[in-house]
Structures are given as structure tokens and as C-alpha cells.
Design a protein around this motif. Structure first.
Motif, PDB file in Angstrom:
ATOM      1  N   TYR A 189       0.681   5.685  41.216  1.00 23.38           N
ATOM      2  CA  TYR A 189       1.994   5.908  41.823  1.00 23.38           C
ATOM      3  C   TYR A 189       3.050   5.080  41.137  1.00 23.38           C
ATOM      4  CZ  TYR A 189      -1.270   5.735  45.851  1.00 23.38           C
ATOM      5  OH  TYR A 189      -2.341   5.797  46.698  1.00 23.38           O
ATOM      6  N   PHE A 190       4.244   5.615  41.149  1.00 24.75           N
ATOM      7  CA  PHE A 190       5.405   4.848  40.703  1.00 24.75           C
ATOM      8  C   PHE A 190       5.974   4.151  41.951  1.00 24.75           C
ATOM      9  CE2 PHE A 190       5.769   5.395  36.103  1.00 24.75           C
ATOM     10  CZ  PHE A 190       4.538   5.989  35.936  1.00 24.75           C
ATOM     11  N   ASN A 191       7.257   4.261  42.290  1.00 25.79           N
ATOM     12  CA  ASN A 191       7.765   3.455  43.414  1.00 25.79           C
ATOM     13  C   ASN A 191       7.708   4.217  44.740  1.00 25.79           C
ATOM     14  OD1 ASN A 191       8.760   2.154  40.921  1.00 25.79           O
ATOM     15  ND2 ASN A 191       9.603   0.724  42.393  1.00 25.79           N
ATOM     16  N   ALA A 192       6.680   3.905  45.526  1.00 27.46           N
ATOM     17  CA  ALA A 192       6.486   4.575  46.817  1.00 27.46           C
ATOM     18  C   ALA A 192       7.580   4.155  47.790  1.00 27.46           C
ATOM     19  CB  ALA A 192       5.128   4.191  47.387  1.00 27.46           C
ATOM     20  N   CYS A 193       8.120   5.100  48.536  1.00 25.88           N
ATOM     21  CA  CYS A 193       9.173   4.760  49.497  1.00 25.88           C
ATOM     22  C   CYS A 193       9.307   5.874  50.535  1.00 25.88           C
ATOM     23  CB  CYS A 193      10.494   4.536  48.781  1.00 25.88           C
ATOM     24  SG  CYS A 193      10.863   5.831  47.623  1.00 25.88           S
ATOM     25  N   GLY A 194      10.177   5.642  51.525  1.00 21.32           N
ATOM     26  CA  GLY A 194      10.380   6.639  52.577  1.00 21.32           C
ATOM     27  C   GLY A 194       9.401   6.433  53.722  1.00 21.32           C
TER      28      GLY A 194
ATOM     29  N   ASN B   1       8.006   7.567  63.048  1.00 23.08           N
ATOM     30  CA  ASN B   1       7.179   6.665  63.861  1.00 23.08           C
ATOM     31  C   ASN B   1       6.252   5.770  63.064  1.00 23.08           C
ATOM     32  OD1 ASN B   1       8.184   7.199  66.363  1.00 23.08           O
ATOM     33  ND2 ASN B   1       6.852   8.975  66.675  1.00 23.08           N
ATOM     34  N   ILE B   2       6.005   6.147  61.811  1.00 24.28           N
ATOM     35  CA  ILE B   2       5.294   5.205  60.934  1.00 24.28           C
ATOM     36  C   ILE B   2       6.119   5.064  59.659  1.00 24.28           C
ATOM     37  CG2 ILE B   2       2.949   5.560  61.855  1.00 24.28           C
ATOM     38  CD1 ILE B   2       2.372   7.321  59.369  1.00 24.28           C
ATOM     39  N   GLY B   3       6.022   3.899  59.046  1.00 21.74           N
ATOM     40  CA  GLY B   3       6.808   3.642  57.841  1.00 21.74           C
ATOM     41  C   GLY B   3       6.344   2.364  57.171  1.00 21.74           C
ATOM     42  N   GLU B   4       7.201   1.839  56.302  1.00 19.18           N
ATOM     43  CA  GLU B   4       6.826   0.678  55.485  1.00 19.18           C
ATOM     44  C   GLU B   4       7.015  -0.610  56.283  1.00 19.18           C
ATOM     45  OE1 GLU B   4       8.905   0.956  51.796  1.00 19.18           O
ATOM     46  OE2 GLU B   4       7.595  -0.505  50.804  1.00 19.18           O
ATOM     47  N   ASP B   5       5.995  -1.461  56.295  1.00 15.76           N
ATOM     48  CA  ASP B   5       6.094  -2.744  57.005  1.00 15.76           C
ATOM     49  C   ASP B   5       5.211  -3.761  56.285  1.00 15.76           C
ATOM     50  OD1 ASP B   5       6.199  -4.871  58.730  1.00 15.76           O
ATOM     51  OD2 ASP B   5       5.261  -3.855  60.427  1.00 15.76           O
TER      52      ASP B   5
ATOM     53  N   ILE C  93       9.357   7.694  44.690  1.00 19.97           N
ATOM     54  CA  ILE C  93       8.606   8.871  45.131  1.00 19.97           C
ATOM     55  C   ILE C  93       8.261   8.738  46.623  1.00 19.97           C
ATOM     56  CG2 ILE C  93       6.468   7.858  44.134  1.00 19.97           C
ATOM     57  CD1 ILE C  93       7.155  11.607  44.290  1.00 19.97           C
ATOM     58  N   HIS C  94       8.533   9.793  47.355  1.00 19.01           N
ATOM     59  CA  HIS C  94       8.358   9.746  48.817  1.00 19.01           C
ATOM     60  C   HIS C  94       6.881   9.632  49.192  1.00 19.01           C
ATOM     61  CE1 HIS C  94       8.689  10.746  53.060  1.00 19.01           C
ATOM     62  NE2 HIS C  94      10.003  10.560  52.942  1.00 19.01           N
ATOM     63  N   VAL C  95       6.619   8.780  50.169  1.00 17.57           N
ATOM     64  CA  VAL C  95       5.243   8.510  50.597  1.00 17.57           C
ATOM     65  C   VAL C  95       4.545   9.789  51.088  1.00 17.57           C
ATOM     66  CG1 VAL C  95       5.969   7.804  52.943  1.00 17.57           C
ATOM     67  CG2 VAL C  95       3.880   6.851  51.968  1.00 17.57           C
ATOM     68  N   SER C  96       5.299  10.731  51.661  1.00 20.79           N
ATOM     69  CA  SER C  96       4.658  11.976  52.121  1.00 20.79           C
ATOM     70  C   SER C  96       4.260  12.853  50.936  1.00 20.79           C
ATOM     71  CB  SER C  96       5.582  12.754  53.060  1.00 20.79           C
ATOM     72  OG  SER C  96       5.791  11.972  54.215  1.00 20.79           O
ATOM     73  N   ASP C  97       5.015  12.788  49.841  1.00 23.12           N
ATOM     74  CA  ASP C  97       4.602  13.494  48.623  1.00 23.12           C
ATOM     75  C   ASP C  97       3.344  12.842  48.037  1.00 23.12           C
ATOM     76  OD1 ASP C  97       6.511  15.538  48.548  1.00 23.12           O
ATOM     77  OD2 ASP C  97       8.008  14.237  47.634  1.00 23.12           O
ATOM     78  N   LEU C  98       3.268  11.512  48.139  1.00 23.40           N
ATOM     79  CA  LEU C  98       2.043  10.831  47.680  1.00 23.40           C
ATOM     80  C   LEU C  98       0.863  11.266  48.551  1.00 23.40           C
ATOM     81  CD1 LEU C  98       3.268   7.167  46.997  1.00 23.40           C
ATOM     82  CD2 LEU C  98       2.877   8.994  45.344  1.00 23.40           C
ATOM     83  N   ALA C  99       1.084  11.316  49.867  1.00 23.91           N
ATOM     84  CA  ALA C  99       0.002  11.709  50.787  1.00 23.91           C
ATOM     85  C   ALA C  99      -0.519  13.101  50.415  1.00 23.91           C
ATOM     86  CB  ALA C  99       0.515  11.690  52.225  1.00 23.91           C
TER      87      ALA C  99
ATOM     88  N   GLU D  75      17.758  11.778  50.536  1.00 23.77           N
ATOM     89  CA  GLU D  75      16.773  12.183  51.547  1.00 23.77           C
ATOM     90  C   GLU D  75      15.706  11.089  51.725  1.00 23.77           C
ATOM     91  OE1 GLU D  75      14.695  15.790  50.510  1.00 23.77           O
ATOM     92  OE2 GLU D  75      13.341  15.548  52.213  1.00 23.77           O
ATOM     93  N   ILE D  76      15.280  10.513  50.603  1.00 30.41           N
ATOM     94  CA  ILE D  76      14.252   9.460  50.654  1.00 30.41           C
ATOM     95  C   ILE D  76      14.768   8.259  51.448  1.00 30.41           C
ATOM     96  CG2 ILE D  76      13.104   7.719  49.209  1.00 30.41           C
ATOM     97  CD1 ILE D  76      12.677   9.914  47.089  1.00 30.41           C
ATOM     98  N   ILE D  77      15.997   7.837  51.134  1.00 30.84           N
ATOM     99  CA  ILE D  77      16.543   6.652  51.815  1.00 30.84           C
ATOM    100  C   ILE D  77      16.841   6.975  53.280  1.00 30.84           C
ATOM    101  CG2 ILE D  77      18.447   4.982  51.853  1.00 30.84           C
ATOM    102  CD1 ILE D  77      18.368   5.010  48.791  1.00 30.84           C
TER     103      ILE D  77
END
Ligand code: UFG
Length: 327
Positions: free
Chosen positions: A168-173, A179-183, A224-230, A311-313
Motif C-alpha cells: 500500500y501507498f498512503n492509506a487514509c479515509g 463508525n470505524i476509522g483511523e486511531d 488511497i482510501h482504506v475501503s479501496d484497500l479492503a 472525498e477521501i478527506i
């Protein structure tokens, strides 16, 4: 049969578990909760608290559950910390993955999707970066991920295990319902740190370096959006299920944004002025990291859906503004 997600309570792991559960898959999560959050585990997933370095524990889970394949996120991922404490990274990332592979081989689990990173490349020879480009990590975090990839390769040759490694490059979003996100604790990533300013947790964002050889002097990254990574993990799993050969794929949007552009977009999304201060470079930051993800698109059929930075931000902000203290 179930999919085993190691590190399924972490940032990218939890989003992948959500995507798998949405698909109606049976999911078993293992996480030691060292950095993960129990609140982020999908209610339909079966959860076991434990360590992937504990073979007895793994054997016990493998006995109880009918595991078809594994997706492996369980690793430490702080670049700076890895430079200060390299052996902690070799132990946690590499040694414990060796135990996991031993247990998988002994229990005849022969497919694994692996969470790798752009940090395996180090300072890139060129952008966009291709999977065949030179890998010369500039920190122990990247070194351990590269060594893990090689451990999969040689274990595969000897024992018939097949793997897909996703760099992965820079995971975000964050997840669509917010209800779940980066922490992370401590947080070191640009977007969550920027969003701490409108959340009243930080007065300004630091720009690390303004003299890089880029259009505005600040570093360029491929967000890159975390849901696209998923989604890519699910496609990688399906690829292995269909008999695909072991392989390595980059995951990014193929478009770079500078630190200033990210801050400017966050101002637009949040409506907050977000003051910024220019400071010294952070050690070890390459000027530009942009992925070529053509291989993932062609071979896996991957198509990132969230390629607009706004959209990502917005999706990250939807999570952070409602969870200013994380989980
Ligand atoms: N940055 C700032 N200010 C901050 C934080 C970050 O200017 O307060 C800059 C960084 O210098 C960098 C960019 O924002 O240029 C992105 O930084 P992040 O820390 O968000 O992400 P990195 O690109 O450093 O890290 C990512 C992954 C790592 C991976 C690395 C590969 O998060 O897991 O790429 O180099 F190892």
C-alpha cells in the motif's frame, strides 16, 4: 469455511473485516489488541484475543475453526519507532510471522494475503513505482515487511503455500458510515494530524520540509482510501482461491498530492482555516511516492472508487469529527 484475519482490529484490518462480512463471508479475527481496538471488530466476526507469536494459541484456533485462508495485518508500522527500536520490529513483524507460517503449514492452510507497504521500495528510482523496481528500504519497518515477503516466497516454494503481497501507498479515509476509522497512538500520519486542528486538539499542522524537488517544495504522496484497500484484499483472496500464483501488487491511485494540497483540501472540506507552520524535513521522507497499480488492475481486476482527495478527506473527517478521541 472461514477467513482468518490476523490484526483484524487494526485500521486496515478492521475495514477489510467489514468488507468481508458485508460479502457474507465467515470471518475469524485474531488480534492481541496491542495497537488494535476491540470496538472496531465487526459484530459478525468471531474474535480471539491472542498473539500470532503464540503457536499453542494459533494451533488451538486452527483446531476450533475451519480456516480456509489468512489475511495478515498483524504488525507494527511506525517508521520512526522502527529506526529507534529495530529489534522490536524484527521480533514482532518477522519472528512472529515465522511462527504464524509454521502453524499454517502444520495445519495445511495454504493461502495468505499480506499487508505490505511502499516502504519496501525506499527512495524510489522513478515514479510511478512498479513492482519490479528496486527494493531498498530506508528503515527497519520497510526491511521487516520486505523480509516477510521473502519468507512467504521461500515457504511457498518449500511447502506449497501461495501468497499475495499488497504494497500500500498512503492509506487514509474511513468506513462509509463513519463508525470505524483511523486511531493510532501516537498518531504520525498527515491527514489525521491535520484534522486534529479543526477538532480543537492541535493549534496548527507542521509541514515537514519546503525545499523538496517538487512543484511546491513539499512531499508528494499517493493517498488511497482504506475501503479501496479492503476491496483489494478481497480480490486477492478470490485470486488465490481460483488458483492464482503467488505475486506482489502495488495499491495506490497513481496520482500524487503535495502536503500543501492535502492541507488546502482539508481546509475546504472542514471550513476551518487550519494554520500551517513550515518546519525542518522529517528524516527519511522520500520526495515523491506514487504507485503504478496497473498490475493490480489487470491481474486482480481492482478498481479504486475513491480517487478524489476531497472525498477521501471528507470520509476521514466524518469519522474524526464524531470520534475526536478515537474509539
Ligand atoms: N507530514 C507533514 N506533517 C506532519 C505529518 C506528515 O508534513 O505532521 C508529511 C510527511 O513528511 C510526508 C507526508 O506528510 O511527506 C505523509 O506523511 P505520513 O506520515 O502520513 O505518511 P508517510 O508517507 O510517511 O508514510 C506512508 C505509510 C507508511 C509507509 C510509508 C512509506 O503511512 O506506513 O508511507 O514511505 F511506511
Amino acid at each position: 469455511m472461514s477467513i482468518l484475519v490476523l490484526g483484524g482490529a487494526g485500521y486496515i484490518g478492521s475495514h477489510t473485516v467489514y468488507a468481508l462480512c458485508e460479502q457474507g463471508r465467515d470471518v475469524v479475527v485474531i488480534d492481541n489488541l496491542a495497537t488494535g481496538h476491540i470496538e472496531s471488530v465487526h459484530p459478525k466476526a468471531k474474535f480471539y484475543k491472542g498473539d500470532i507469536g503464540d503457536k499453542e494459541f494459533l494451533n488451538d484456533v486452527f483446531k476450533k475453526e475451519n480456516i480456509e485462508a489468512a489475511i495478515h495485518f498483524a504488525a507494527f508500522s511506525l517508521v520512526g519507532e522502527s529506526v529507534e527500536k529495530p529489534l522490536k520490529y524484527y521480533e514482532n513483524n518477522l519472528s512472529k510471522t515465522r511462527v504464524l507460517l509454521e502453524a499454517m503449514v502444520e495445519n495445511n492452510i495454504d493461502k495468505i494475503v499480506f499487508s505490505s507497504t511502499a516502504a519496501t521500495y525506499g527512495e524510489p528510482e522513478r515514479v510511478p513505482i512498479m513492482e519490479s523496481d528496486r527494493t531498498e528500504p530506508t528503515n527497519p519497518y520497510g526491511e521487516t515487511k520486505l523480509a516477510m515477503e521473502k519468507m512467504f516466497k521461500w515457504t511457498g516454494k518449500a511447502h506449497g503455500l501461495r501468497y499475495v503481497s499488497l504494497r500500500y501507498f498512503n492509506a487514509c479515509g474511513a468506513y462509509k458510515d463513519g463508525n470505524i476509522g483511523e486511531d493510532h497512538n501516537p498518531e504520525s500520519h498527515l491527514i489525521p494530524l491535520i484534522l486534529q486542528v479543526p477538532n480543537g486538539k492541535r493549534e496548527f499542522i507542521s509541514i515537514f520540509g519546503n525545499d523538496y524537488p517538487t512543484s511546491d517544495g513539499t512531499c508528494i504522496r499517493d493517498y488511497i482510501h482504506v475501503s479501496d484497500l479492503a476491496q483489494a484484499h478481497i480480490l486477492a483472496l478470490e485470486y488465490l482461491e481460483k488458483g492464482g500464483e503467488s505475486d506482489i501488487f502495488n495499491l495506490g491511485n497513481g496520482v500524487g498530492f503535495s502536503v500543501r494540497e492535502v492541507i488546502e483540501t482539508a481546509r475546504k472540506v472542514t471550513g476551518h482555516p487550519i494554520p500551517a507552520k513550515e518546519t525542518a524535513r522529517r528524516a527519511g521522507d522520500p520526495a515523491q511516492l506514487i504507485a503504478s497499480s496497473e498490475k493490480a488492475k489487470t491481474v486482480l481486476g481492482w478498481k479504486p472508487c475513491h480517487d478524489s482527495l476531497e472525498e477521501i478527506i471528507s470520509s476521514a473527517w466524518n469519522w474524526h469529527k464524531n470520534h475526536p478521541d478515537g474509539f
